[in-house]
Write a protein that holds these residues in place. Sequence first.
Motif, PDB file in Angstrom:
ATOM      1  N   VAL A   1      35.285  39.793  41.358  1.00 19.97           N
ATOM      2  CA  VAL A   1      34.697  40.988  41.301  1.00 19.97           C
ATOM      3  C   VAL A   1      33.501  40.878  40.467  1.00 19.97           C
ATOM      4  N   VAL A   2      32.088  41.434  41.003  1.00 20.45           N
ATOM      5  CA  VAL A   2      31.176  41.592  40.159  1.00 20.45           C
ATOM      6  C   VAL A   2      30.810  43.021  40.042  1.00 20.45           C
ATOM      7  N   ALA A   3      30.454  43.191  38.615  1.00 18.25           N
ATOM      8  CA  ALA A   3      30.359  44.782  38.196  1.00 18.25           C
ATOM      9  C   ALA A   3      29.266  44.739  37.334  1.00 18.25           C
ATOM     10  N   SER A   4      28.681  45.761  37.235  1.00 17.94           N
ATOM     11  CA  SER A   4      27.761  46.303  36.237  1.00 17.94           C
ATOM     12  C   SER A   4      28.289  47.433  35.368  1.00 17.94           C
TER      13      SER A   4
ATOM     14  N   LYS B   1      38.640  43.405  31.338  1.00 17.89           N
ATOM     15  CA  LYS B   1      39.903  43.603  31.450  1.00 17.89           C
ATOM     16  C   LYS B   1      40.300  45.032  31.994  1.00 17.89           C
ATOM     17  N   MET B   2      39.516  46.052  31.709  1.00 15.02           N
ATOM     18  CA  MET B   2      39.690  47.334  31.928  1.00 15.02           C
ATOM     19  C   MET B   2      39.336  47.455  33.437  1.00 15.02           C
ATOM     20  N   ILE B   3      38.396  46.710  33.892  1.00 18.19           N
ATOM     21  CA  ILE B   3      37.988  46.848  35.334  1.00 18.19           C
ATOM     22  C   ILE B   3      39.030  46.194  36.278  1.00 18.19           C
ATOM     23  N   ALA B   4      39.694  44.975  35.850  1.00 18.57           N
ATOM     24  CA  ALA B   4      40.918  44.146  36.298  1.00 18.57           C
ATOM     25  C   ALA B   4      41.711  45.180  36.470  1.00 18.57           C
ATOM     26  N   ARG B   5      42.308  46.098  35.491  1.00 14.83           N
ATOM     27  CA  ARG B   5      43.360  47.003  35.629  1.00 14.83           C
ATOM     28  C   ARG B   5      43.188  47.797  36.725  1.00 14.83           C
TER      29      ARG B   5
ATOM     30  N   LYS C   1      45.083  37.366  38.144  1.00 18.67           N
ATOM     31  CA  LYS C   1      44.399  36.876  39.080  1.00 18.67           C
ATOM     32  C   LYS C   1      43.153  37.357  39.240  1.00 18.67           C
ATOM     33  N   ILE C   2      42.761  38.251  38.715  1.00 22.41           N
ATOM     34  CA  ILE C   2      41.353  39.272  38.960  1.00 22.41           C
ATOM     35  C   ILE C   2      40.494  38.741  37.875  1.00 22.41           C
ATOM     36  N   GLY C   3      39.387  38.191  38.452  1.00 19.51           N
ATOM     37  CA  GLY C   3      38.291  37.685  37.788  1.00 19.51           C
ATOM     38  C   GLY C   3      37.079  38.611  37.925  1.00 19.51           C
ATOM     39  N   VAL C   4      36.429  39.170  36.720  1.00 20.83           N
ATOM     40  CA  VAL C   4      35.283  40.149  36.970  1.00 20.83           C
ATOM     41  C   VAL C   4      34.252  39.403  36.085  1.00 20.83           C
ATOM     42  N   VAL C   5      33.064  39.445  36.694  1.00 17.65           N
ATOM     43  CA  VAL C   5      31.713  38.971  36.288  1.00 17.65           C
ATOM     44  C   VAL C   5      30.963  40.293  35.900  1.00 17.65           C
TER      45      VAL C   5
END
Length: 274
Positions: free
Chosen positions: A42-45, A51-55, A73-77
């Motif tokens: 996942v790419v987010a701004s 961790k919150m976005i992965a949740r 298993k959820i990677g957030v950039v």
Amino acid sequence: MVEGNPDRELIDRAEDLILKLRDVKSCRISTDEFGNITEVHVVASSDRSPKMIARDVEAILNAELGLAVDYRKIGVVLLEYTESESHESAGESGTGKTSAARELLGVDEEDIMSEERAFEEKAEFASREGQLELLEQDMRIRFSGLKIDVEEDRVEVEVRLGRSGFDVVGSSADLRHSGAMYDVVAAATLHAVTELLDEKFQLCLSRIKEVSMDERDVVVAVVDLVEGRKAKSFVGSAFIGRDANEAAVLAVLDAINRPSGRWSMRKGIHYTIR
């Protein structure tokens, strides 16, 4: 709860669902040879923690599709965050098609829904013929090779791509400089992509950089589609494995592979040897 391994159609629905989440710019789900979900990229701004976005991703997949994915298993950039994005997100969150998805695609809600309907129609036809997986593979632009020539003060890059039986080569050159050559590799990749296209718009590299996430290195690319005075931006990412320059190619392809399904492709590739 989903029994067994999720099929490709369900994975596509999951990716589209994640794109509706607040602050999410891009998403890609990886599976193993048995169809098990191995990673969610996942790419987010956002000003929120990864961790919150992965949740959020974990919760929406479970609630909407019955997919149980461990948040580890959820990677957030996280891309650079600005205050203006916070106001836009706050004003449009919960509207079905979020501002993040609209920013990523650069189109309005009707265009996004039209794209989804077109993809679902193609997927339904292929599923009836038992060829869904083959259809998806045929529609995607595939990376097949990378060549880098470094001279004393100059670097030249060639990237080989293929789609629907056609193979093309894109090239780019620049003055040699210290550090990664991601910009030259990305330019060669976009040159190869344009060799496949039968379109009047231009694809331009807006930005490409390497970031760290949970002790892993990731290449993130932003590609602009420019047509007249209009521009759309697409974001893609790829984990760095054995070759960082290959990751740059894959990040660019990750950005444009989904929208490329709507673009016109050349029926033949012709080269002039000089």
